[in-house]
Every structure is written in structure tokens, then in C-alpha cells.
Design a protein around this motif. Sequence first.
Motif, PDB file in Angstrom:
ATOM      1  N   LYS A 318       0.855  -1.146   0.129  1.00 65.01           N
ATOM      2  CA  LYS A 318       0.087   0.075  -0.067  1.00 65.01           C
ATOM      3  C   LYS A 318       0.972   1.154  -0.082  1.00 65.01           C
ATOM      4  CE  LYS A 318      -4.032  -1.744   2.168  1.00 65.01           C
ATOM      5  NZ  LYS A 318      -5.022  -1.737   3.440  1.00 65.01           N
ATOM      6  N   CYS A 319       1.724   1.286   1.065  1.00 61.79           N
ATOM      7  CA  CYS A 319       2.659   2.568   1.055  1.00 61.79           C
ATOM      8  C   CYS A 319       4.065   2.301   0.362  1.00 61.79           C
ATOM      9  CB  CYS A 319       2.733   2.942   2.553  1.00 61.79           C
ATOM     10  SG  CYS A 319       3.483   1.705   3.776  1.00 61.79           S
ATOM     11  N   PHE A 320       4.408   1.086   0.021  1.00 66.33           N
ATOM     12  CA  PHE A 320       5.743   0.718  -0.472  1.00 66.33           C
ATOM     13  C   PHE A 320       6.926   0.855   0.768  1.00 66.33           C
ATOM     14  CE2 PHE A 320       4.194   1.730  -4.861  1.00 66.33           C
ATOM     15  CZ  PHE A 320       3.407   0.582  -4.901  1.00 66.33           C
ATOM     16  N   ARG A 321       6.665   0.927   1.881  1.00 69.37           N
ATOM     17  CA  ARG A 321       7.500   1.278   2.887  1.00 69.37           C
ATOM     18  C   ARG A 321       7.718  -0.359   3.640  1.00 69.37           C
ATOM     19  NH1 ARG A 321       5.910   6.630   6.518  1.00 69.37           N
ATOM     20  NH2 ARG A 321       5.455   7.909   4.828  1.00 69.37           N
ATOM     21  N   PRO A 322       9.193  -0.244   3.964  1.00 72.48           N
ATOM     22  CA  PRO A 322       9.613  -1.825   4.411  1.00 72.48           C
ATOM     23  C   PRO A 322       9.460  -1.969   5.871  1.00 72.48           C
ATOM     24  CG  PRO A 322      11.343  -0.214   4.373  1.00 72.48           C
ATOM     25  CD  PRO A 322      10.499   0.679   3.802  1.00 72.48           C
ATOM     26  N   GLY A 323       9.397  -3.060   6.391  1.00 76.19           N
ATOM     27  CA  GLY A 323       9.155  -3.442   7.586  1.00 76.19           C
ATOM     28  C   GLY A 323       7.765  -3.787   8.084  1.00 76.19           C
ATOM     29  N   HIS A 324       6.678  -3.900   7.357  1.00 76.44           N
ATOM     30  CA  HIS A 324       5.196  -4.239   7.554  1.00 76.44           C
ATOM     31  C   HIS A 324       4.634  -4.676   6.223  1.00 76.44           C
ATOM     32  CE1 HIS A 324       4.873  -0.043   6.645  1.00 76.44           C
ATOM     33  NE2 HIS A 324       3.718  -0.549   6.101  1.00 76.44           N
ATOM     34  N   ASN A 325       3.562  -5.145   6.339  1.00 79.81           N
ATOM     35  CA  ASN A 325       2.811  -5.692   5.233  1.00 79.81           C
ATOM     36  C   ASN A 325       1.493  -4.799   5.159  1.00 79.81           C
ATOM     37  OD1 ASN A 325       0.937  -6.716   7.196  1.00 79.81           O
ATOM     38  ND2 ASN A 325       1.676  -8.673   6.854  1.00 79.81           N
ATOM     39  N   SER A 326       0.542  -5.063   3.820  1.00 80.34           N
ATOM     40  CA  SER A 326      -0.608  -4.485   3.800  1.00 80.34           C
ATOM     41  C   SER A 326      -1.753  -4.631   4.925  1.00 80.34           C
ATOM     42  CB  SER A 326      -1.203  -4.476   2.684  1.00 80.34           C
ATOM     43  OG  SER A 326      -1.646  -6.141   2.211  1.00 80.34           O
ATOM     44  N   ARG A 327      -1.571  -5.708   5.440  1.00 82.67           N
ATOM     45  CA  ARG A 327      -2.826  -5.777   6.478  1.00 82.67           C
ATOM     46  C   ARG A 327      -2.463  -5.022   7.573  1.00 82.67           C
ATOM     47  NH1 ARG A 327      -2.362 -12.218   7.218  1.00 82.67           N
ATOM     48  NH2 ARG A 327      -0.191 -11.599   7.245  1.00 82.67           N
ATOM     49  N   THR A 328      -1.343  -4.562   8.199  1.00 79.98           N
ATOM     50  CA  THR A 328      -0.896  -3.797   9.131  1.00 79.98           C
ATOM     51  C   THR A 328      -0.518  -2.471   8.965  1.00 79.98           C
ATOM     52  OG1 THR A 328       1.425  -4.841   9.498  1.00 79.98           O
ATOM     53  CG2 THR A 328      -0.050  -5.979  10.722  1.00 79.98           C
ATOM     54  N   CYS A 329      -0.730  -2.144   7.544  1.00 79.77           N
ATOM     55  CA  CYS A 329      -0.329  -0.908   7.297  1.00 79.77           C
ATOM     56  C   CYS A 329      -1.137   0.234   7.939  1.00 79.77           C
ATOM     57  CB  CYS A 329      -0.163  -0.550   5.777  1.00 79.77           C
ATOM     58  SG  CYS A 329       0.196   0.828   5.236  1.00 79.77           S
ATOM     59  N   LYS A 330      -0.522   1.448   8.277  1.00 83.95           N
ATOM     60  CA  LYS A 330      -1.025   2.495   8.986  1.00 83.95           C
ATOM     61  C   LYS A 330      -0.640   3.896   8.256  1.00 83.95           C
ATOM     62  CE  LYS A 330      -1.286   0.331  13.586  1.00 83.95           C
ATOM     63  NZ  LYS A 330      -0.966   0.430  15.223  1.00 83.95           N
ATOM     64  N   PHE A 331       0.025   3.680   7.360  1.00 85.24           N
ATOM     65  CA  PHE A 331       0.432   4.915   6.560  1.00 85.24           C
ATOM     66  C   PHE A 331      -0.388   5.298   5.363  1.00 85.24           C
ATOM     67  CE2 PHE A 331       4.145   2.980   8.482  1.00 85.24           C
ATOM     68  CZ  PHE A 331       4.804   4.127   9.258  1.00 85.24           C
ATOM     69  N   PRO A 332      -0.529   6.528   4.741  1.00 84.24           N
ATOM     70  CA  PRO A 332      -1.396   6.827   3.492  1.00 84.24           C
ATOM     71  C   PRO A 332      -0.575   5.652   2.346  1.00 84.24           C
ATOM     72  CG  PRO A 332      -0.269   8.831   4.513  1.00 84.24           C
ATOM     73  CD  PRO A 332       0.333   7.710   5.115  1.00 84.24           C
TER      74      PRO A 332
END
Length: 460
Positions: A318-332
Amino acid sequence: MELKIEVGAENGAPWTFISDRQKGLVSAIDDVFPESEHRYCLRHIYQNFKQKFKGKELKEYFWAAASAGNIRDFKIAMAELERADPKVGEAMNAAGWLNRIPAHLWSRSHFSSSCKSDILVNNLNESFNSYILPAREFTIISMFEWIRRKLMQRLNVKREGMQQYEGNLCPNIQERLERNKLNSRFCIAHYSRDAEYEVDCGTRVYVVDISRRTCTCGSWQLSGIPCSHSIAAIQRDKSEPEHYVDPCYSKEAYLSTYNYTIAAMPSEDYWDSKGAEKVNPPKIRKQPGRPKKVRRREADEVRGTTSTRKGLVVHCKKCFRPGHNSRTCKFPIHPKSKFYKVPAGASDAGNAGEDVVNAGNTSIGSVSQQGSVSQPCETSAAKPVFETRRPTDEPVEPVLDTRRPTDEPVEPVLDTTRTASAVEPILDTRRSTRVRKLVPTVASVLENLRAKKAKRVSRM
């Protein structure tokens, strides 16, 4: 004693033994083979070392001390190890733990030069164990027969392969010598006297004696292969480095090693019976569970070539940031993500429910199964998706029926007059089914036009 009888040590040739740290092997080899050299496998020593002293820095200094080719470099590496792990009180540090082991058993700087081998681990044994791995589950006679046939074929393959080889040195030794030749480009040799040279290599100066085949780095006399410093001196003396390689690496020595063969043997039905009592197999108690076929590996060992996700960094879709996946994403959500949706107020055409197709640019938004609209992908070739132009000499026939009731303004289904700068391509998901139904209709109309044009041309 049985090994001494089998290998024929009565000829006086010294042997070199590489083993793990089993108790009693050092004294036993000294008693039975007093002229032979004994080395410890560095892998087994490091397994015990890392249990007491952990850290990457201590590991590097440990291998530096073991790989040092001369006494000076060995003392420097041990001093660095002492500095990295200083002794505190009565506790033993890393340098003290290594000093308890005689240096001639594990450090390359104290090895004998008669062996002409600088290996530190017993990979030769491990490769042979891997070679006979399929036979380990057989019975004792079947296992010996399997190994005998494999060795019979291997000796023949090695001998015939070397007979076809045109070089004078073994292929692996020649390749190693070529690498040393490339490294010798950074060394400058200065003539001293007789066959001695001073060789400048970086910040160090080495002394090479061509007649004695020695170098202060210790690599030449230990392995029998000229190092990069000695190659610089040999080339300064206008000689060929191949002439200074130990004769044990020659093609003749290789062929003499594989000159012996294993004779063919018939099956057990043709064996002679000695009339002795048959030996029954031992009683084996089957252990519970599946028998283990692979040895237990350490945490830092390579566990095969199978790719795993261990050690990989996870990136969110979703946000293309490392360290997490789309299920736990909290970023835009990133605009290029497939989860990105075009805002409702981004275009008037979206509010009006129009299906906008950009004729000047083929950037068309794609509709996903969940009904979300992904970002348009731009291409260089600009062509309209639906071609509605007709020849100028033929009246235009309406392709799409856009008539509506008189009380409602007419809205064109396909708008090909807008450009990418005027409005962003949008597809209304509520009417996507209707657009998909119109595509075959447009294709059939174009096919009819092509047929009419062909008839008209044929008449002319």
C-alpha cells in the motif's frame, strides 16, 4: 596400526593428518606416525570457540591468526585478538583460549612445508561423505559394493580426462596461478643479489629468493605455488612462473596417482565359499520416529541452496515502505499502489458518471475486481482506443446510439476531444459493464466499413 599397514608407511614418506579434536588422536599419531604432521580442522575449533566468545570482530581475528602465512602476521593477529577481548580478572579471554592449543595444530604459520598444502579444514572428507551418501542406508556388503563400483568408475574418468588435457599443470592449479599473475601487476621487484629480490606490494616489502623458492609471506613454500610477490620477481628474472610450481601438481604426478585401477568383480553368486560359518546380522531395535538422514547443522551454517524468506525485508504493497505488510499498514496509500483510488472530486467527469477515454494519450485507468481504479500507465504511442473516423467520401453512420428522452440532455458515451492535460482518464465502475458490451459492436462496425471500402476499390 591397521592404517599404517594399509597405506604402506614403511617407505618412510611422511603423511599429513587432518582431524577433529578427538582426545587421544594427537598422541596416537605421534606414536604410530612419528614423522607425520597433524593438523586440526579449523571448523571444529571454531565451533567450540564461538560458543564461548561471540562477535564478528573476534571471528575475523580468529581466522586471521589461523590463515597467517608467517610468524609475524600470526603475532599481529593474536595481539589484535587480545586487544578486542582483553583479559578481566581470572576469566579466560579469546587469545588465552587459543594459546592453550599448540599453534602447529591449527595455524598456517606453523605448518610444515613438506606437505605442499595450505588447507585448514577437512572438506576433502566432507565431500567424500557427500559422495557416498546414497549408500549409507544399505547393508554392509551392499554399501561396500556400491562404493567399490563408484571408485572404479571415478578412477577411470579422472585418468582419461587428464590424458586428454594438453597442459603441463593440473587445471585448478593453473587457474590459481593465473589469479596470482593478475595480482602481481601491483608488485614491483627490485634485484638485490644472486636470486634475491625486494618486492614492493602496497605498504609492505617482501623478500623473494627464487633459488630457494621462498617468500617472506610464507605462501610459496607452504603451498608450492608461486605467490603474487614471487611471480613479480620471477618475471623480473625473465622466467616463466609455471617452471617454479612444485612437481606434485604436474600432469605426470596426477596420472601416476590415478594409474591404479580396481578390478571388475562378478556378483555374489560367483564368489568362492570358504566353508566358514555364516555370520548372522545383528539384532537391531527400531527406534521410534522417522530416521534422520541429514546431520544437525549449526545456526550459522549454510542450509542448502533452497531459497527462503529468512532475512528478507518485507515491503508493504500500500505505502511501499519496508518493515510491515498491507494488513498492518497505518500509512497513507501510495499513488502508484494498486489499492489507490481516485478521489471522487478529482474530475467533473467522475461526478457526472461519464466514461472518459483519452484519445490523445493511451493512458487509461484499469478497473480492478474490487471496483477500485488503479493509476493510468502512460505510453509514448498516442492512438484513440475506439476509432470512429470514416472516409470523407462516405456519409458518417452513427456507431453508438446516444439518443435519450427529450427531457434529458444527450451525453456522448465516448469523449475523444479531451486531452491528458484537461482531464485525468477515469472509468466509472458503475458503467464498466456497458463499455465492455460496446467494444464488440465497434469492432463489427469497423469490419463492415473495411468490407465496403474493399468493394468500392474493386469496382474502380
